[in-house]
Motif scaffolding. Structure first.
Motif, PDB file in Angstrom:
ATOM      1  N   MET A 262       0.857  -1.196   0.000  1.00  0.00           N
ATOM      2  CA  MET A 262       0.000   0.000   0.000  1.00  0.00           C
ATOM      3  C   MET A 262       0.887   1.238   0.000  1.00  0.00           C
ATOM      4  O   MET A 262       2.114   1.147   0.134  1.00  0.00           O
ATOM      5  CB  MET A 262      -0.912  -0.007   1.241  1.00  0.00           C
ATOM      6  N   PHE A 263       0.258   2.406  -0.102  1.00  0.00           N
ATOM      7  CA  PHE A 263       0.987   3.666  -0.055  1.00  0.00           C
ATOM      8  C   PHE A 263       0.446   4.513   1.105  1.00  0.00           C
ATOM      9  O   PHE A 263      -0.771   4.532   1.350  1.00  0.00           O
ATOM     10  CB  PHE A 263       0.827   4.440  -1.368  1.00  0.00           C
ATOM     11  N   ASP A 264       1.384   5.187   1.791  1.00  0.00           N
ATOM     12  CA  ASP A 264       0.948   6.087   2.862  1.00  0.00           C
ATOM     13  C   ASP A 264       0.742   7.491   2.303  1.00  0.00           C
ATOM     14  O   ASP A 264       0.815   7.708   1.075  1.00  0.00           O
ATOM     15  CB  ASP A 264       1.950   6.092   4.021  1.00  0.00           C
ATOM     16  N   ALA A 265       0.493   8.456   3.171  1.00  0.00           N
ATOM     17  CA  ALA A 265       0.200   9.829   2.739  1.00  0.00           C
ATOM     18  C   ALA A 265       1.389  10.505   2.070  1.00  0.00           C
ATOM     19  O   ALA A 265       1.218  11.486   1.327  1.00  0.00           O
ATOM     20  CB  ALA A 265      -0.261  10.662   3.936  1.00  0.00           C
ATOM     21  N   ILE A 271       4.770  -2.283   3.228  1.00  0.00           N
ATOM     22  CA  ILE A 271       4.427  -3.712   3.218  1.00  0.00           C
ATOM     23  C   ILE A 271       3.880  -4.066   4.598  1.00  0.00           C
ATOM     24  O   ILE A 271       4.505  -3.773   5.623  1.00  0.00           O
ATOM     25  CB  ILE A 271       5.656  -4.576   2.888  1.00  0.00           C
ATOM     26  N   HIS A 272       2.721  -4.711   4.600  1.00  0.00           N
ATOM     27  CA  HIS A 272       2.034  -5.025   5.863  1.00  0.00           C
ATOM     28  C   HIS A 272       1.730  -6.506   5.935  1.00  0.00           C
ATOM     29  O   HIS A 272       1.358  -7.135   4.944  1.00  0.00           O
ATOM     30  CB  HIS A 272       0.727  -4.229   5.950  1.00  0.00           C
ATOM     31  N   LEU A 318       2.535  -5.728  11.436  1.00  0.00           N
ATOM     32  CA  LEU A 318       3.757  -4.978  11.219  1.00  0.00           C
ATOM     33  C   LEU A 318       3.638  -4.183   9.924  1.00  0.00           C
ATOM     34  O   LEU A 318       3.086  -4.680   8.927  1.00  0.00           O
ATOM     35  CB  LEU A 318       4.965  -5.923  11.145  1.00  0.00           C
ATOM     36  N   TYR A 319       4.164  -2.966   9.959  1.00  0.00           N
ATOM     37  CA  TYR A 319       4.164  -2.084   8.802  1.00  0.00           C
ATOM     38  C   TYR A 319       5.606  -1.683   8.525  1.00  0.00           C
ATOM     39  O   TYR A 319       6.248  -1.018   9.357  1.00  0.00           O
ATOM     40  CB  TYR A 319       3.310  -0.847   9.054  1.00  0.00           C
ATOM     41  N   LEU A 342      11.812 -10.542   5.743  1.00  0.00           N
ATOM     42  CA  LEU A 342      11.825  -9.239   6.426  1.00  0.00           C
ATOM     43  C   LEU A 342      11.424  -9.456   7.880  1.00  0.00           C
ATOM     44  O   LEU A 342      10.405 -10.116   8.152  1.00  0.00           O
ATOM     45  CB  LEU A 342      10.871  -8.257   5.727  1.00  0.00           C
ATOM     46  N   CYS A 343      12.242  -8.933   8.802  1.00  0.00           N
ATOM     47  CA  CYS A 343      11.974  -9.018  10.247  1.00  0.00           C
ATOM     48  C   CYS A 343      11.850 -10.467  10.722  1.00  0.00           C
ATOM     49  O   CYS A 343      11.068 -10.786  11.640  1.00  0.00           O
ATOM     50  CB  CYS A 343      10.717  -8.244  10.623  1.00  0.00           C
ATOM     51  N   GLY A 344      12.597 -11.379  10.052  1.00  0.00           N
ATOM     52  CA  GLY A 344      12.549 -12.784  10.440  1.00  0.00           C
ATOM     53  C   GLY A 344      11.401 -13.549   9.836  1.00  0.00           C
ATOM     54  O   GLY A 344      11.252 -14.752  10.097  1.00  0.00           O
TER      55      GLY A 344
END
Length: 368
Positions: A262-265, A271-272, A318-319, A342-344
């Protein structure tokens, strides 16, 4: 205006009633205004100095009238000033009990009788003329007299004059007796108070009396400090917590292996994925280089890793945030690589190219 001037007069005389009324009014004004203006220390101090000065002037006029020792001159005003400053700067309700000290000292000076008989107007005798305030009362009383009718210059009630005079003469002793009894009762009370003062401040008991008063004053001061400290400890500490910013995401696209992009502001790719983590915590921050080191890069098979600039947790997920400069490289790798870690966590990218190709938003961003 003359009445107000008389409050600041230094040369005049105040009787007992006027003296105690002015002192108690000053205390009441200070209590009311200092409580309502507790957030304005300077204004409260100005009000305190004004009330103290008015107490000082009326004490001076009482001293002129009663001729008591000059060492008592500063007692009511000085004690009011000191206790008032404590009240203003301690800012605790119990400290108002300290005003008992100036009240007791004023009552003590009230026991001194006038040195000689004087003509008082509203309790005041001095260079400021207050007779106009008394003339109004006298004029009003005169205008209420009944005018008797006459006929042929002969008073109709002349025949009853003797009877009326007798009634007045009989009535006057009764009124005078009542007034005299009232004056005697007042004098007895004041003489009793004066005898108490003479007993307490005799050569034998002066030190004991002063010690008791000082101990009482220190006790109230100590209680004010103790209860003020206890309240500060027990009261919950207020933290200025900034309201959490509501993060909105756009163009959310889910993939078969239970992760989303997704995209933030700020147009940064995010990535979530769901994870068993604490909410609203910072997992990794590139700006601080602190946190979980396994979250500092995303690794695709047979490809150079790409840095994350932040990873946070929210809603049991997680984001991972990336720089907008890496958006096209990330989407290309997601489309054409087999997996990433990513992050394990390790995710399969099977079917990711088809998922991106079906999206009208993401499809033009992929470089083939």
């Amino acid at each position: 205006m003359q009445l107000i001037k008389s409050f600041f007069c230094w040369q005049g005389f105040d009787n007992r009633q006027r003296f105690i009324l002015i002192v108690l009014s000053s205390l009441l004004v200070f209590i009311t205004l200092s409580a309502s203006l507790s957030n304005f220390k300077l204004v409260s101090c100005v009000i305190l100095f004004l009330c103290s000065f008015i107490c000082l002037t009326t004490t001076k006029r009482r001293q002129n009238d009663a001729q008591f020792d000059k060492k008592w001159l500063m007692a009511p005003a000085g004690s009011l000033l000191i206790t008032g400053l404590i009240i203003v700067f301690v800012d605790y309700g119990l400290s108002y009990w300290l005003l008992i000290l100036p009240t007791c000292l004023s009552l003590l000076l009230l026991t001194y009788p006038s040195n000689k008989q004087r003509h008082y107007v509203l309790g005041y005798n001095g260079p400021i003329n207050l007779s106009n305030l008394q003339k109004t009362t006298k004029t009003h009383s005169r205008s209420t007299r009944r005018v008797e009718p006459t006929m042929n210059n002969i008073d109709v009630n002349h025949a009853n004059t003797h009877v009326h005079t007798d009634n007045v003469e009989h009535a006057r002793p009764t009124n005078n007796t009542t007034q005299a009894n009232a004056n005697v009762n007042v004098n007895k009370r004041l003489e009793f108070a004066e005898s108490i003062r003479l007993t307490l401040f005799s050569k034998m008991n002066t030190r004991i009396t002063i010690a008791v008063i000082a101990s009482f004053f220190l006790l109230i001061l100590l209680l004010s400090w103790v209860f003020s400290s206890t309240t500060e400890v027990e009261s919950p500490v207020e933290h200025n917590v900034a309201p959490q910013e509501i993060i909105t995401f756009q163009h959310i696209l889910s993939f078969p292996d239970k992760f989303s992009v997704m995209f933030d502001a700020d147009d940064a790719l995010v990535i979530h994925w769901q994870a068993d983590v604490l909410d609203n915590s910072e997992i990794w921050a590139l700006s601080k280089a602190t946190g979980d080191i396994s979250c500092k890069v995303i690794e695709f098979n047979n490809e150079l890793p790409i840095r994350t600039y932040a990873v946070s947790s929210k809603d049991n997920g997680l984001y991972a945030y990336f720089s907008p400069l890496d958006t096209k490289a990330l989407l290309k790798n997601i489309a054409f690589k087999n997996n990433f870690s990513l992050c394990g966590y390790k995710f399969s990218l099977k079917g990711s190219q088809a998922t991106l190709g079906k999206s009208a938003f993401y499809s033009p961003l992929i470089e083939y």
